[in-house]
Design a protein around this motif. Structure first.
Motif, mmCIF file in Angstrom:
data_model
loop_
_atom_site.group_PDB
_atom_site.id
_atom_site.type_symbol
_atom_site.label_atom_id
_atom_site.label_comp_id
_atom_site.label_asym_id
_atom_site.label_seq_id
_atom_site.Cartn_x
_atom_site.Cartn_y
_atom_site.Cartn_z
ATOM 1 N N LEU A 15 52.365 47.009 55.969
ATOM 2 C CA LEU A 15 51.112 47.695 55.616
ATOM 3 C C LEU A 15 51.311 48.555 54.365
ATOM 4 C CD1 LEU A 15 48.171 48.284 56.508
ATOM 5 C CD2 LEU A 15 49.039 50.178 57.872
ATOM 6 N N TRP A 16 52.439 49.249 54.325
ATOM 7 C CA TRP A 16 52.747 50.099 53.172
ATOM 8 C C TRP A 16 52.891 49.252 51.892
ATOM 9 C CZ3 TRP A 16 57.217 50.539 50.080
ATOM 10 C CH2 TRP A 16 57.229 51.645 49.228
ATOM 11 N N LEU A 17 53.565 48.096 52.027
ATOM 12 C CA LEU A 17 53.713 47.203 50.869
ATOM 13 C C LEU A 17 52.353 46.683 50.422
ATOM 14 C CD1 LEU A 17 56.903 45.150 51.862
ATOM 15 C CD2 LEU A 17 56.718 46.832 50.025
ATOM 16 N N LEU A 18 51.522 46.358 51.403
ATOM 17 C CA LEU A 18 50.172 45.873 51.079
ATOM 18 C C LEU A 18 49.404 46.931 50.284
ATOM 19 C CD1 LEU A 18 47.696 43.807 51.774
ATOM 20 C CD2 LEU A 18 47.138 45.506 53.497
ATOM 21 N N LEU A 19 49.525 48.186 50.706
ATOM 22 C CA LEU A 19 48.755 49.261 50.064
ATOM 23 C C LEU A 19 49.303 49.658 48.697
ATOM 24 C CD1 LEU A 19 48.004 51.594 53.106
ATOM 25 C CD2 LEU A 19 46.381 50.182 51.859
ATOM 26 N N THR A 20 50.626 49.521 48.521
ATOM 27 C CA THR A 20 51.205 50.031 47.266
ATOM 28 C C THR A 20 51.569 48.929 46.268
ATOM 29 O OG1 THR A 20 53.403 50.030 48.269
ATOM 30 C CG2 THR A 20 52.180 52.109 48.340
ATOM 31 N N ARG A 21 51.781 47.713 46.728
ATOM 32 C CA ARG A 21 52.263 46.665 45.819
ATOM 33 C C ARG A 21 51.260 45.564 45.524
ATOM 34 N NH1 ARG A 21 57.937 47.879 45.906
ATOM 35 N NH2 ARG A 21 57.716 50.138 46.036
ATOM 36 N N THR A 22 50.104 45.618 46.124
ATOM 37 C CA THR A 22 49.135 44.540 45.858
ATOM 38 C C THR A 22 47.870 45.149 45.245
ATOM 39 O OG1 THR A 22 47.963 44.721 47.972
ATOM 40 C CG2 THR A 22 49.936 43.334 47.950
ATOM 41 N N TRP A 23 47.106 44.312 44.576
ATOM 42 C CA TRP A 23 45.861 44.784 43.967
ATOM 43 C C TRP A 23 44.847 45.152 45.028
ATOM 44 C CZ3 TRP A 23 45.126 46.602 39.340
ATOM 45 C CH2 TRP A 23 46.030 46.243 38.320
ATOM 46 N N ARG A 53 43.194 52.065 48.004
ATOM 47 C CA ARG A 53 43.565 53.463 47.756
ATOM 48 C C ARG A 53 42.628 54.100 46.738
ATOM 49 N NH1 ARG A 53 48.781 52.290 45.609
ATOM 50 N NH2 ARG A 53 49.206 54.473 45.251
ATOM 51 N N ALA A 54 42.306 53.341 45.682
ATOM 52 C CA ALA A 54 41.402 53.889 44.660
ATOM 53 C C ALA A 54 40.041 54.195 45.277
ATOM 54 C CB ALA A 54 41.257 52.893 43.507
ATOM 55 N N SER A 55 39.544 53.288 46.112
ATOM 56 C CA SER A 55 38.230 53.491 46.743
ATOM 57 C C SER A 55 38.247 54.699 47.658
ATOM 58 C CB SER A 55 37.815 52.263 47.556
ATOM 59 O OG SER A 55 37.789 51.134 46.737
ATOM 60 N N SER A 56 39.404 54.935 48.296
ATOM 61 C CA SER A 56 39.482 56.072 49.213
ATOM 62 C C SER A 56 39.465 57.388 48.446
ATOM 63 C CB SER A 56 40.739 55.986 50.086
ATOM 64 O OG SER A 56 41.873 56.390 49.374
ATOM 65 N N GLN A 57 40.039 57.393 47.242
ATOM 66 C CA GLN A 57 40.164 58.644 46.499
ATOM 67 C C GLN A 57 38.958 58.936 45.624
ATOM 68 O OE1 GLN A 57 44.034 58.612 44.501
ATOM 69 N NE2 GLN A 57 44.848 57.525 46.263
ATOM 70 N N ASN A 58 38.288 57.879 45.159
ATOM 71 C CA ASN A 58 37.194 58.079 44.225
ATOM 72 C C ASN A 58 36.344 56.802 44.173
ATOM 73 O OD1 ASN A 58 35.548 58.536 42.040
ATOM 74 N ND2 ASN A 58 37.168 59.300 40.720
ATOM 75 N N ASN A 102 46.959 54.788 37.777
ATOM 76 C CA ASN A 102 45.608 55.059 37.311
ATOM 77 C C ASN A 102 45.253 54.191 36.110
ATOM 78 O OD1 ASN A 102 43.662 57.476 38.131
ATOM 79 N ND2 ASN A 102 45.717 57.944 38.869
ATOM 80 N N VAL A 103 46.183 54.132 35.162
ATOM 81 C CA VAL A 103 45.917 53.351 33.947
ATOM 82 C C VAL A 103 45.859 51.865 34.293
ATOM 83 C CG1 VAL A 103 46.774 52.759 31.648
ATOM 84 C CG2 VAL A 103 46.912 55.126 32.456
ATOM 85 N N LEU A 104 46.766 51.434 35.173
ATOM 86 C CA LEU A 104 46.757 50.021 35.570
ATOM 87 C C LEU A 104 45.451 49.638 36.257
ATOM 88 C CD1 LEU A 104 50.395 49.347 36.848
ATOM 89 C CD2 LEU A 104 49.256 48.297 34.893
ATOM 90 N N MET A 105 44.876 50.590 37.009
ATOM 91 C CA MET A 105 43.595 50.292 37.670
ATOM 92 C C MET A 105 42.514 49.929 36.656
ATOM 93 S SD MET A 105 43.418 49.992 40.875
ATOM 94 C CE MET A 105 41.643 49.962 41.122
ATOM 95 N N GLY A 106 42.658 50.467 35.440
ATOM 96 C CA GLY A 106 41.718 50.101 34.375
ATOM 97 C C GLY A 106 41.757 48.612 34.087
ATOM 98 N N GLY A 107 42.903 47.982 34.383
ATOM 99 C CA GLY A 107 43.051 46.540 34.155
ATOM 100 C C GLY A 107 42.742 45.718 35.395
ATOM 101 N N TYR A 108 42.051 46.320 36.360
ATOM 102 C CA TYR A 108 41.745 45.597 37.604
ATOM 103 C C TYR A 108 41.085 44.229 37.355
ATOM 104 C CZ TYR A 108 40.070 44.857 42.375
ATOM 105 O OH TYR A 108 39.802 44.324 43.614
ATOM 106 N N PRO A 109 40.137 44.139 36.398
ATOM 107 C CA PRO A 109 39.529 42.820 36.169
ATOM 108 C C PRO A 109 40.526 41.788 35.609
ATOM 109 C CG PRO A 109 38.158 44.570 35.255
ATOM 110 C CD PRO A 109 39.473 45.186 35.595
ATOM 111 N N LEU A 110 41.651 42.270 35.071
ATOM 112 C CA LEU A 110 42.638 41.337 34.479
ATOM 113 C C LEU A 110 43.788 41.060 35.434
ATOM 114 C CD1 LEU A 110 43.143 43.361 31.155
ATOM 115 C CD2 LEU A 110 41.417 41.608 31.554
ATOM 116 N N ARG A 111 43.632 41.469 36.717
ATOM 117 C CA ARG A 111 44.795 41.502 37.614
ATOM 118 C C ARG A 111 45.486 40.165 37.790
ATOM 119 N NH1 ARG A 111 40.080 41.954 40.086
ATOM 120 N NH2 ARG A 111 39.582 40.783 41.961
ATOM 121 N N ARG A 112 44.799 39.069 37.516
ATOM 122 C CA ARG A 112 45.436 37.761 37.705
ATOM 123 C C ARG A 112 46.253 37.336 36.488
ATOM 124 N NH1 ARG A 112 40.643 37.550 40.459
ATOM 125 N NH2 ARG A 112 41.025 37.497 42.686
ATOM 126 N N ASP A 113 46.144 38.066 35.397
ATOM 127 C CA ASP A 113 46.889 37.727 34.179
ATOM 128 C C ASP A 113 47.938 38.825 33.919
ATOM 129 O OD1 ASP A 113 47.837 37.030 31.703
ATOM 130 O OD2 ASP A 113 45.856 36.531 30.885
#
Lengths: 294, 245
Positions: free
Chosen positions: A155-163, A169-174, B97-108
C-alpha cells in the motif's frame, strides 16, 4: 522481565494487524474527509466471507485474503458509486450518518446469512507457537502480522511510487490543486474509497484467525480503529501504523496486568486522552503556520 | 491572438458573475486583469481553466473551442493555472510537487525527466530544496514551486491568480522577475492582480473589469495613463511613478 517482553511482543503482533485494518479508514478520511463508520462492519463482513470460504473449501484463511480483498474492493467501488458519491460535498458529519446506516445494513445482512452467533476460524496451526529465545510467538498471530506488514508495504509503495498513489495523495492535500494538474479527482475518490474498503478484505481475513466474531462485533472494531487513527493523527498512514502498534501493546498490557474485561475500554481512554492532550494526534500534519494553510 | 472569450456568462450557481464578458489575450503578452473586488477577475481564470463551465458564450484557444472542456482537457491543450493561494501539496516534497505538474505526461518518462531538468535549471529552488516538504517553504518559495510546476507541461498560456497575494516586498520582486522570465521563455501570461500598481507595471496589456464585464482594454501604458483609472485605482498621479516590478 521475560513476561513484560512477551506481553509487548504479542501486542506488537496484534498491532500489525490493527495497522492494516486502520489504514483504509485513515486513507479514506485523509483523501475524502469521510469518516467511514461502516469500516468495522466491512471488516466483520470480510471475516464472515473468510469463514465461509474456509468451511466450504478448506482454504487457509490467510490465503483467503486473495479472494476477500478484490471482493471488498468491488463492494467499496459499488458503495461509492451508489451512495458515497452523493455526499461528496457534504460535511464529514453527514458521512458518519450515511456510513452508520451502511454499517447497520451490513450487520443485518450478516445476521440473516450467518445468524447472530459467534464464529471462529481455526486453521491447523491455530494452537501452535514458535519459540524465539524465551519468547513464544503464536503462529496464527505471527502469520497474520507478517501478512499485514507485507500488504501495508504494498500500500505504501502504491501511494508513494505510482502515479495513482501521487494522485491520491495530491487530492487528499489539495483537491483543487490536483484538479488543475489534470487529476480526475472524482475518479481518484472512487479509487481511494475502493482501496480503503479493500483493506478490510485482507484485514477481515486476518482477524478471523485472531478473534471469534459475531455480527455486532463491528462496534468494538470501529471504536478500536477510530482510537488508532485519532492517536496516530487523522488521515496519516504512518500515524495509523504507529497508533496501531501502541494500541496493540496497550490492549495486551491491559489484558495481562489489569483485566481482560477492561480491554474494550482502552480505545475510548486513548481517544479521550489524545483529544485532551494532543488533538492532532502523534503524527498529525503540521506545516508552517505563517503561511496560509492548504 | 491566443485566447478569446466571447459573450461569456458564468457563475457559481447563486447568480452570474461574468455577464457577457468579451476578452482577447495576445500571443506572447503579459495581460493583467485588474478591477475591484467581486468584478469577476478570478472567475475569468476559472472559466478558462475548466473549473467553472460557462452558461453562455464561447471560449477559444487559438482554433479550438474550449468552452465546455474539463480541466484535464484544457491542461492537455496547453493552458495551465496557478491558483490564487495554497496551490501546493504541503505534505509532498518539492520534487514531487513539481513532478505532479507533469501528471498529464506520466506515461512518457523520458519527456518527464527532460522537463524536470529544464524546470530545475530555470528555478534553482527546485534543485536546492527538492527533498524538502513543500509545506515548510515560505509563501514566496511556494509561488516559485507553483510556477516551476506549471511549466512542466510546456504550456502556451499560463494563468496566474493574484501572484502577489500575501508576499513580502522581496518575495514579490522575485515572483514578478519570474513572471517576466516565463514570458521571455515564450509563455503567454494572463494574470489577475489586486495590486494594480504592480500588476500593470509588469504587464504588456491590461484589462479593467467591473461587474463581470470588461470596462477598458489596452496596453498597460494606455491603461496606466488613463485619467479615470489613475483616479479610481492608483490614487491620482501615481501612473507616472509606476515602475515595472
Amino acid at each position: 522481565m521475560t513476561g513484560v517482553i512477551q506481553t509487548i511482543v504479542l501486542g506488537v503482533l496484534l498491532g500489525g494487524v490493527y495497522a492494516l485494518a486502520a489504514s483504509g479508514l485513515t486513507l479514506v478520511f485523509g483523501v475524502m474527509n469521510i469518516i467511514n463508520v461502516a469500516h468495522g462492519a466491512m471488516l466483520i463482513l470480510a471475516a464472515y466471507l473468510t469463514f465461509a470460504i474456509w468451511t466450504h473449501t478448506g482454504l487457509d484463511p490467510i490465503l483467503a485474503a486473495l479472494i476477500t480483498t478484490p471482493a471488498m474492493f468491488g463492494l467499496g467501488w459499488l458503495i461509492y458509486q451508489l451512495l458515497i458519491r452523493r455526499i461528496r460535498q457534504a460535511p464529514a458529519s453527514t458521512s458518519v450518518l450515511l456510513t452508520f446506516a451502511i454499517a447497520l445494513m451490513i450487520e443485518g445482512i450478516i445476521g440473516l446469512i450467518w445468524k447472530g452467533v459467534f464464529r471462529a476460524v481455526t486453521p491447523g496451526y491455530f494452537n501452535d507457537s514458535v519459540k524465539v529465545g524465551s519468547i513464544y510467538l503464536p503462529t496464527a498471530r505471527l502469520y497474520a502480522c507478517v501478512t499485514a506488514i507485507a500488504i501495508l508495504v504494498l500500500l505504501w509503495l502504491l501511494l508513494t511510487r505510482t502515479w495513482a498513489g501521487r494522485a491520491i495523495r495530491a487530492s487528499s492535500q489539495n483537491p483543487q490543486g490536483a484538479m488543475l494538474m489534470g487529476v480526475d479527482v472524482a475518479s481518484v475518490a472512487a479509487l481511494t474509497f475502493a482501496i480503503g474498503v479493500a483493506t478490510t478484505g485482507a484485514g477481515g481475513s486476518l482477524i478471523s484467525v485472531l478473534y471469534p466474531f459475531f455480527p455486532a462485533s463491528h462496534y468494538q472494531w470501529i471504536s478500536r480503529l477510530l482510537g488508532i487513527i485519532v492517536l496516530g493523527g487523522m488521515g496519516n498512514l504512518t500515524g495509523a501504523v504507529v497508533g496501531a502498534l501502541l494500541m496493540g501493546v496497550a490492549e495486551n498490557i491491559c489484558a495481562v496486568y489489569i483485566s481482560v474485561q477492561w480491554v474494550t475500554a482502552v480505545p475510548y481512554v486513548v481517544i479521550f486522552a489524545v483529544l485532551l492532550l494532543r488533538p492532532r494526534g502523534l503524527l498529525g500534519a503540521r506545516t508552517r503556520e505563517d503561511v496560509a494553510p492548504a | 491572438m491566443i485566447l478569446a472569450l466571447e459573450e461569456v456568462v458564468c457563475g457559481y450557481g447563486g447568480g452570474d458573475v461574468l455577464q457577457g464578458l468579451d476578452l482577447v489575450v495576445e500571443r506572447g503578452s503579459i495581460t493583467c486583469i485588474v478591477g475591484p473586488n467581486g468584478a469577476g477577475k478570478s472567475t475569468v481564470l476559472r472559466a478558462v481553466s475548466g473549473i467553472l463551465r460557462p452558461r453562455l458564450g464561447r471560449i477559444q484557444l487559438e482554433d479550438t473551442d474550449i468552452t465546455h472542456a474539463r480541466p484535464h482537457e484544457v491542461l492537455s491543450l496547453g493552458i495551465v493555472q496557478v491558483p490564487q493561494s495554497n496551490g501546493i501539496f504541503p505534505q509532498m516534497t518539492v520534487r514531487e510537487n513539481v513532478l505532479m505538474g507533469g501528471y498529464p505526461l506520466r506515461r512518457d518518462r523520458e519527456l518527464l525527466k527532460r522537463r524536470y531538468a529544464e524546470v530545475s535549471e530555470l528555478f534553482p529552488i527546485v534543485r536546492e530544496r527538492g527533498p524538502e516538504r513543500a509545506g515548510n517553504l515560505s509563501g514566496g518559495q511556494r509561488r516559485m514551486i507553483e510556477f516551476a510546476r506549471s511549466l512542466m507541461v510546456n504550456p502556451k498560456l499560463v494563468l496566474l491568480d493574484e501572484p502577489s497575494l500575501g508576499l513580502d516586498p522581496k518575495s514579490l520582486k522575485a515572483v514578478f522577475d519570474n513572471v517576466a522570465l516565463m514570458n521571455e521563455a515564450g509563455k503567454t501570461i494572463l494574470l489577475v492582480e489586486q495590486n494594480v500598481r504592480i500588476g500593470l507595471g509588469a504587464a504588456t496589456h491590461a484589462v479593467v473589469m467591473e461587474s463581470g464585464r470588461v470596462r477598458l482594454y489596452g496596453t498597460s501604458r494606455e491603461i496606466l495613463d488613463h485619467p479615470e483609472i489613475a483616479e479610481l485605482y492608483l490614487g491620482g498621479h501615481v501612473a507616472r511613478d509606476a515602475a515595472p516590478a
